[in-house]
Scaffold this motif. Sequence first.
Motif, PDB file in Angstrom:
ATOM      1  N   GLY A   1       0.818  -1.207   0.000  1.00  0.00           N
ATOM      2  CA  GLY A   1       0.000   0.000   0.000  1.00  0.00           C
ATOM      3  C   GLY A   1       0.850   1.254   0.000  1.00  0.00           C
ATOM      4  O   GLY A   1       0.514   2.255  -0.663  1.00  0.00           O
TER       5      GLY A   1
ATOM      6  N   TYR B   1       0.776   4.236  -2.724  1.00  0.00           N
ATOM      7  CA  TYR B   1       0.613   5.645  -2.342  1.00  0.00           C
ATOM      8  C   TYR B   1       1.747   6.504  -2.906  1.00  0.00           C
ATOM      9  O   TYR B   1       1.513   7.605  -3.415  1.00  0.00           O
ATOM     10  CB  TYR B   1       0.575   5.799  -0.821  1.00  0.00           C
TER      11      TYR B   1
ATOM     12  N   THR C   1      -7.956   0.242   9.862  1.00  0.00           N
ATOM     13  CA  THR C   1      -7.838  -0.241   8.487  1.00  0.00           C
ATOM     14  C   THR C   1      -8.662   0.613   7.533  1.00  0.00           C
ATOM     15  O   THR C   1      -8.212   0.941   6.424  1.00  0.00           O
ATOM     16  CB  THR C   1      -8.288  -1.707   8.413  1.00  0.00           C
TER      17      THR C   1
ATOM     18  N   LEU D   1      -7.254   2.659   4.251  1.00  0.00           N
ATOM     19  CA  LEU D   1      -7.747   2.364   2.909  1.00  0.00           C
ATOM     20  C   LEU D   1      -8.432   3.571   2.285  1.00  0.00           C
ATOM     21  O   LEU D   1      -8.331   3.798   1.066  1.00  0.00           O
ATOM     22  CB  LEU D   1      -8.702   1.174   2.958  1.00  0.00           C
TER      23      LEU D   1
ATOM     24  N   LEU E   1      -5.650   5.905   1.022  1.00  0.00           N
ATOM     25  CA  LEU E   1      -4.978   5.326  -0.144  1.00  0.00           C
ATOM     26  C   LEU E   1      -5.875   5.363  -1.376  1.00  0.00           C
ATOM     27  O   LEU E   1      -5.440   5.735  -2.477  1.00  0.00           O
ATOM     28  CB  LEU E   1      -4.560   3.891   0.168  1.00  0.00           C
ATOM     29  N   THR E   2      -7.141   4.999  -1.201  1.00  0.00           N
ATOM     30  CA  THR E   2      -8.077   4.999  -2.329  1.00  0.00           C
ATOM     31  C   THR E   2      -8.248   6.403  -2.899  1.00  0.00           C
ATOM     32  O   THR E   2      -8.278   6.602  -4.128  1.00  0.00           O
ATOM     33  CB  THR E   2      -9.432   4.439  -1.885  1.00  0.00           C
TER      34      THR E   2
END
Length: 469
Positions: free
Chosen positions: A213, A217, A257, A261, A264-265
């Motif tokens: 991840g 990023y 979490t 996420l 990052l998304t």
Amino acid sequence: MSGSLWLKPPAAAAAPLPSVPPPRAGAATAADPVDELAERLDEFVAGAVHPDEIAALLESDGMTDDHIRLTYGRADSFALAEDLYARVERRHTAPEAPDTGPWHSELAGCLLRGLVFALPGLAYVLAAPLLAGEQGRYGLPGGTVPLLAGAVTGWVWNQVLSHRAYTWLGLGDRAAAARTLLTGAPAGALAGTVVAFATSVPGEAPAALFAAGQALYLAAATVLLVLGRERALLCALSPLAGAFPAFRWDLPAPLRTALLLASLTAAVAFAARVLGPGLARGAAGRGGPPRAASLPYGLFGLGSGLLVLQAGIGDTLVSGAGAVVALTVSMGPAEWLLHRFRTESLVRLRTLTTAREFRRAVTGTLVLCLGGYLTVLVGLTLAATLAWPGVPMPTLPRVITLLLIGTVLWLGLLLQAFGAVASAAAVCLLASAAQLAAPAAGPLATGGAAALLGLLTCALLVRPTAHRA
């Protein structure tokens, strides 16, 4: 996730050389061709603070030594430049007024970049309980090796990628820059992921997944920073603000979490949106700048990244957390001070009349800018230490080491801005390799690197020609 510290190469620090004006139509042939050339170059020669500036202009216009001997009766470009310098009286046009004083809008942009460099560090705060495991290798916590390996891979790759994309932007081809990022960013994310999993051992799968991840990023952040979308990146990082309560309370694992996420998304979505021009047909039709020219920037990213990591690891990861945060945030003020050094140097180039005055003025500006950066670095270190629970106050030896690393980074960035990136990369790589080979000699190696970069900087930047393309 971790922010790449030096994605944006500082703008070229040199003032462009003008072209030599052609002879005026119908002008009578001068008895002495040097007089006629002095008249054509009067404005430039009058503003030069050293004959070498004039020699650089002559050579940039393609005047060979043979042509100079035949046409002007002088041995070479330097002899002709000295003659022109002696014939024209020193005078300067009034310097351009600064935009809005020392705190103009450029500072806001640099501080914003410093903020988006630092905020990804909150991802480690959120992920810490998820990554907790047995004691890892080399005396480090479990999962540290794949995290560091993936981060260093991303720093190197994205430094090379961003330099190439910025080169396209400098050529005025934004579509080609976008296409470069469109192909290079996913490749960098894949490389960081592969390295992270390749360096992990059984029991470090959570850390390897987090490193994947992180690589994704870094790729998205590279795209947004190169294309000037810092505010979009800041919005994408906003979910990480949920890490602040985690300093005091234990947050549920699903919430941690979800925040990771979400950030990052958002970063990936924003990056994908701005890469639309890269999909245009023929966006990168030209061959573009040579790829080898970007390699030194990657090596500089490797050397400087290793120095920052070693500053953070130090005795323990906890005791070095404040140093890493401070070094990361300080990249914003560092960029602004680089801009101020360039601006002040160009003003001195237009207003001073001798090389000696110019050397003294530039040296003074260099000392002030470097001193200002180190002062900001110490202040940020103290602020980060006080704000981070459980982090002890830095000892005097650690502060000295931090200042030496800060000196290496800032001088290295300055040399990079003036085109001496290969020298800066070599010094940083040697210093980081010495620290890896003999951790106890780390301060000595960093001090030697700072001294060497100081000498290189003074030798290069006191010359007026260094400030002209």
